[in-house]
Design a protein around this motif. Structure first.
Motif, short mmCIF file in Angstrom:
data_model
loop_
_atom_site.label_atom_id
_atom_site.label_comp_id
_atom_site.label_asym_id
_atom_site.label_seq_id
_atom_site.Cartn_x
_atom_site.Cartn_y
_atom_site.Cartn_z
N THR A 149 79.12 -12.40 73.89
CA THR A 149 79.69 -12.74 75.14
C THR A 149 80.93 -11.68 75.48
N ILE A 150 81.15 -10.89 74.48
CA ILE A 150 82.12 -9.65 74.65
C ILE A 150 81.24 -8.11 74.53
N THR A 151 80.63 -8.09 73.40
CA THR A 151 79.99 -6.68 73.38
C THR A 151 79.03 -6.30 74.54
N THR A 152 78.30 -7.27 75.07
CA THR A 152 77.37 -6.63 76.16
C THR A 152 78.07 -6.88 77.64
N VAL A 153 79.20 -7.68 77.71
CA VAL A 153 79.80 -7.72 78.81
C VAL A 153 80.63 -6.63 79.27
N LEU A 154 81.33 -5.85 78.15
CA LEU A 154 82.15 -4.81 78.68
C LEU A 154 81.22 -3.52 79.26
N PRO A 155 79.81 -3.36 78.79
CA PRO A 155 79.10 -2.31 79.50
C PRO A 155 78.79 -2.72 80.92
N LEU A 156 78.74 -4.13 81.34
CA LEU A 156 78.69 -4.67 82.63
C LEU A 156 79.99 -4.52 83.46
N GLY B 268 84.90 -19.99 71.70
CA GLY B 268 84.75 -18.67 72.22
C GLY B 268 85.71 -17.65 72.15
N VAL B 269 86.75 -17.99 72.56
CA VAL B 269 87.87 -16.97 72.52
C VAL B 269 87.92 -16.54 71.09
N LEU B 270 88.05 -17.26 70.07
CA LEU B 270 88.10 -16.94 68.72
C LEU B 270 87.03 -15.97 68.04
N ILE B 271 86.00 -16.13 68.70
CA ILE B 271 84.81 -15.41 68.15
C ILE B 271 84.83 -13.93 68.64
N ALA B 272 85.37 -14.22 70.15
CA ALA B 272 85.43 -12.69 70.87
C ALA B 272 86.73 -12.03 70.29
N ALA B 273 87.88 -12.55 69.98
CA ALA B 273 88.84 -12.00 69.42
C ALA B 273 88.37 -11.33 68.11
N LEU B 274 87.51 -12.01 67.52
CA LEU B 274 87.21 -11.67 65.96
C LEU B 274 86.44 -10.19 66.08
N VAL B 275 85.57 -10.25 67.21
CA VAL B 275 84.77 -8.91 67.36
C VAL B 275 85.56 -7.78 67.80
N TRP B 276 86.55 -8.15 68.68
CA TRP B 276 87.71 -7.27 69.06
C TRP B 276 88.31 -6.59 67.51
N MET B 277 88.83 -7.60 67.09
CA MET B 277 89.54 -7.35 65.80
C MET B 277 88.99 -6.38 64.86
N ALA C 130 78.28 -23.53 77.72
CA ALA C 130 79.22 -23.25 78.78
C ALA C 130 80.43 -23.00 78.47
N GLY C 131 81.16 -23.74 77.41
CA GLY C 131 82.51 -23.53 76.97
C GLY C 131 82.72 -22.40 76.20
N ASN C 132 81.57 -22.13 75.34
CA ASN C 132 81.78 -20.56 74.59
C ASN C 132 81.44 -19.63 75.58
N THR D 262 83.93 -14.78 77.53
CA THR D 262 83.78 -13.83 78.53
C THR D 262 84.82 -13.94 79.43
N ALA D 263 84.96 -15.17 80.13
CA ALA D 263 85.91 -15.43 81.32
C ALA D 263 87.58 -15.11 80.88
N ILE D 264 87.45 -15.51 79.50
CA ILE D 264 89.08 -15.62 79.07
C ILE D 264 89.36 -14.37 78.55
N PHE D 265 88.68 -14.18 76.99
CA PHE D 265 88.99 -13.22 76.26
C PHE D 265 88.68 -11.61 76.86
N THR D 266 87.32 -11.81 77.26
CA THR D 266 86.70 -10.38 77.54
C THR D 266 87.45 -9.78 78.85
N LEU D 267 87.72 -10.60 79.84
CA LEU D 267 88.28 -10.33 80.88
C LEU D 267 89.80 -9.91 80.72
N ALA D 268 90.52 -10.59 79.88
CA ALA D 268 91.65 -10.36 79.59
C ALA D 268 92.00 -9.03 78.78
N ALA D 269 90.76 -8.66 77.96
CA ALA D 269 90.94 -7.46 77.06
C ALA D 269 90.61 -6.33 78.09
#
Length: 281
Positions: A112-119, A190-199, A257-259, A264-271
């Motif tokens: 939800t974060i790694t493949t969305v950044l290329p998009l 969903g936010v925590l897993i995306a943040a984990l990947v980023w960290m 949907a929540g994940n 994506t909609a919260i953490f990835t877009l914020a990053a």
């Protein structure tokens, strides 16, 4: 653009030589822009992987994430019924995530974060199609692996009687609640897993502690993770405690949907927002 760290000219007078300057650079954290490039590169590599490799990596992740459910059950079976027990058994939840993430298996919620950044970077139909194809394939493989693992625990005597009972009780509790409650409880996960990947892409090497802390918080907070929870959902369905169609409508789809919203909609877009001007100029 050169992404290598440079010595600040204004800082030059405060270090004695180039060796000290290099030591300062090595001790510095990667900037948000550089972390973005690390995650972007990982996402682009994932989008180029053969479909068969993605399917097998996704199936393996679905199987191995069951270690999180097993870990909680084993700890719960040997602990008293006390208010603090939840916070100790939550450490068992980290085991499967450590196994999956450090083994580089394909977990849907990381995508939800790694493949969305290329998009977000390319913004074209070809990348959108590749992301959608990867999401569908990995999610399906993860869930298939989760069902296989749950079937193993339900139909085999692998667990002790106490642990098997604990797994059933924990699975029922984890998949309870209404659709809206499950949706909202999935957003923080969903936010925590995306943040984990980023960290863990930031260049620091305390992966074990970062993964353990963030996934412990998911379990201790009662938040919902669609893949680890799919093992519990499958356990409930296969043991006959509730029908699968009802679980899909009340638990799986809202949590999915929540994940996605959290990751994506919260953490990835914020990053993306904090680095967009730097990477587009």
């Amino acid at each position: 653009m050169d992404d290598a760290p440079h010595r600040d000219p204004e800082h030059a007078d405060h270090v004695r030589n180039e060796a000290e300057a290099d030591a300062v650079n090595e001790a510095s954290h990667l900037s948000a822009r550089l972390v973005y490039h690390v995650v972007l590169r990982e996402g682009e590599e994932e989008l180029k992987r053969p479909l068969a490799a993605l399917a097998w990596a996704g199936l393996a992740a679905g199987l191995m994430i069951s270690v999180s459910v097993m870990g909680k059950a084993v700890l719960a079976a040997h602990l008293p019924d006390a208010p603090w027990t939840t916070y100790v058994t939550a450490f068992g939840y980290s085991f499967g995530f450590l196994l999956v993430i450090l083994s580089r298996m394909q977990l849907f919620t990381e995508d939800t974060i790694t493949t969305v950044l290329p998009l977000l970077t390319h913004r074209d139909a070809a990348t959108l199609w590749r992301v959608a194809r990867l999401w569908g394939l990995v999610l399906g493989a993860n869930v298939a692996g989760a069902f296989l693992a749950a079937a193993f625990f339900v139909y085999s005597p692998a667990l002790s009687a106490e642990a098997a009972t604990a797994m059933g009780d924990l699975s029922l509790k984890a998949t309870s609640g209404g659709a809206w409650e499950n949706f909202w409880r999935a957003i923080p996960a969903g936010v925590l897993i995306a943040a984990l990947v980023w960290m863990i892409s930031s260049g620091d090497h305390e992966y074990f502690f970062v993964i353990t802390a963030f996934t412990w918080l998911i379990a201790a907070g009662g938040f919902q993770h669609v893949i680890a929870g799919s093992v519990e959902m499958a356990h409930v369905a296969l043991s006959g405690a509730e029908d699968l169609p009802a679980l899909l409508a009340r638990w799986f789809l809202p949590v999915l949907a929540g994940n996605v919203v959290g990751g994506t909609a919260i953490f990835t877009l914020a990053a993306w927002g904090q680095v967009r001007q730097e990477v587009e100029r």
